[in-house]
Design a protein around this motif. Structure first.
Motif, PDB file in Angstrom:
ATOM      1  N   GLN A  32       0.835  -1.201   0.000  1.00 41.91           N
ATOM      2  CA  GLN A  32       0.000   0.000   0.000  1.00 41.91           C
ATOM      3  C   GLN A  32       0.873   1.256   0.000  1.00 41.91           C
ATOM      4  N   GLU A  33       1.950   1.265   0.772  1.00 43.25           N
ATOM      5  CA  GLU A  33       2.882   2.397   0.772  1.00 43.25           C
ATOM      6  C   GLU A  33       3.456   2.619  -0.627  1.00 43.25           C
ATOM      7  N   ASN A  46       2.215   1.560  -3.502  1.00 40.70           N
ATOM      8  CA  ASN A  46       1.126   1.940  -4.398  1.00 40.70           C
ATOM      9  C   ASN A  46       0.799   3.425  -4.243  1.00 40.70           C
ATOM     10  N   ARG A  47       0.804   3.900  -3.012  1.00 45.48           N
ATOM     11  CA  ARG A  47       0.500   5.311  -2.737  1.00 45.48           C
ATOM     12  C   ARG A  47       1.612   6.208  -3.278  1.00 45.48           C
ATOM     13  N   GLU A  48       2.851   5.819  -3.007  1.00 43.09           N
ATOM     14  CA  GLU A  48       3.989   6.647  -3.402  1.00 43.09           C
ATOM     15  C   GLU A  48       4.195   6.721  -4.906  1.00 43.09           C
ATOM     16  N   ASP A  87      -0.080   6.761  -6.792  1.00 45.27           N
ATOM     17  CA  ASP A  87      -1.092   7.666  -6.252  1.00 45.27           C
ATOM     18  C   ASP A  87      -2.394   6.956  -5.890  1.00 45.27           C
ATOM     19  N   LYS A  88      -2.284   5.691  -5.496  1.00 44.78           N
ATOM     20  CA  LYS A  88      -3.449   4.897  -5.090  1.00 44.78           C
ATOM     21  C   LYS A  88      -3.213   4.417  -3.670  1.00 44.78           C
ATOM     22  N   ASP A  89      -3.976   4.944  -2.725  1.00 48.84           N
ATOM     23  CA  ASP A  89      -3.769   4.645  -1.315  1.00 48.84           C
ATOM     24  C   ASP A  89      -4.554   3.404  -0.897  1.00 48.84           C
ATOM     25  N   GLN A  90      -4.152   2.259  -1.447  1.00 50.67           N
ATOM     26  CA  GLN A  90      -4.785   0.991  -1.101  1.00 50.67           C
ATOM     27  C   GLN A  90      -3.817  -0.144  -1.385  1.00 50.67           C
TER      28      GLN A  90
END
Length: 156
Positions: free
Chosen positions: A52-53, A55-57, A60-63
């Motif tokens: 998830q980290e 993917n977010r970084e 831009d998807k926080d999941q």
């Protein structure tokens, strides 16, 4: 062996035999796709929190997600391609959530190893330039990954 694969199990949960089986599968897929001898890639097994980290970084998807691939052949803005036959080709990195693989194997009713293999081949094909952004490309990619898994013996 065609591929030089660097495995890292950040979860410390996989058995040596499972990683060996995934390596054999990726070597098989490399032969099917006629990947150049000596090509390199990295496969990292992580937790849901870690993927998830990432993917977010990077996306831009926080999941949490099941697999993320970072292909080295995709040049970013301002990057230059390194040329030379003597340089080993680094295909990129595949990151797999072990937790998602476990959840999805139960959801789809097949073995954990089959799901881990599916995610590995899926990520590998992304490194080779396959994608599933439209229906035609999706059919091509998913047909190929199913054929690779079936021919290797990792069936549902």
């Amino acid at each position: 062996m065609k591929l030089m694969i660097d495995f890292l199990d950040e979860t410390i949960s996989l058995q040596h035999e499972q990683i060996e089986r995934i390596e054999d599968l990726l070597q098989f897929a490399a032969n099917v796709e006629d990947v150049k001898e000596g090509a390199e890639l990295a496969v990292t097994f992580v937790t849901n929190e870690r993927i998830q980290e990432i993917n977010r970084e990077y996306r831009d998807k926080d999941q949490a997600t099941d697999v993320i691939s970072f292909a080295m052949e995709e040049l970013g803005e301002g990057e230059i391609k390194i040329l030379g036959d003597h340089i080993p080709k680094h295909l990129g990195d595949i990151i797999i959530s072990v937790q998602k693989a476990t959840e999805q194997s139960e959801e789809y009713g097949h073995s954990f190893l089959r799901e881990l293999g599916f995610l590995s081949v899926h990520g590998f094909l992304h490194l080779l330039g396959y994608d599933h952004l439209n229906e035609e490309d999706e059919k091509k990619m998913f047909t190929l990954q199913t054929k690779i898994l079936d021919d290797f013996g990792l069936t549902r």
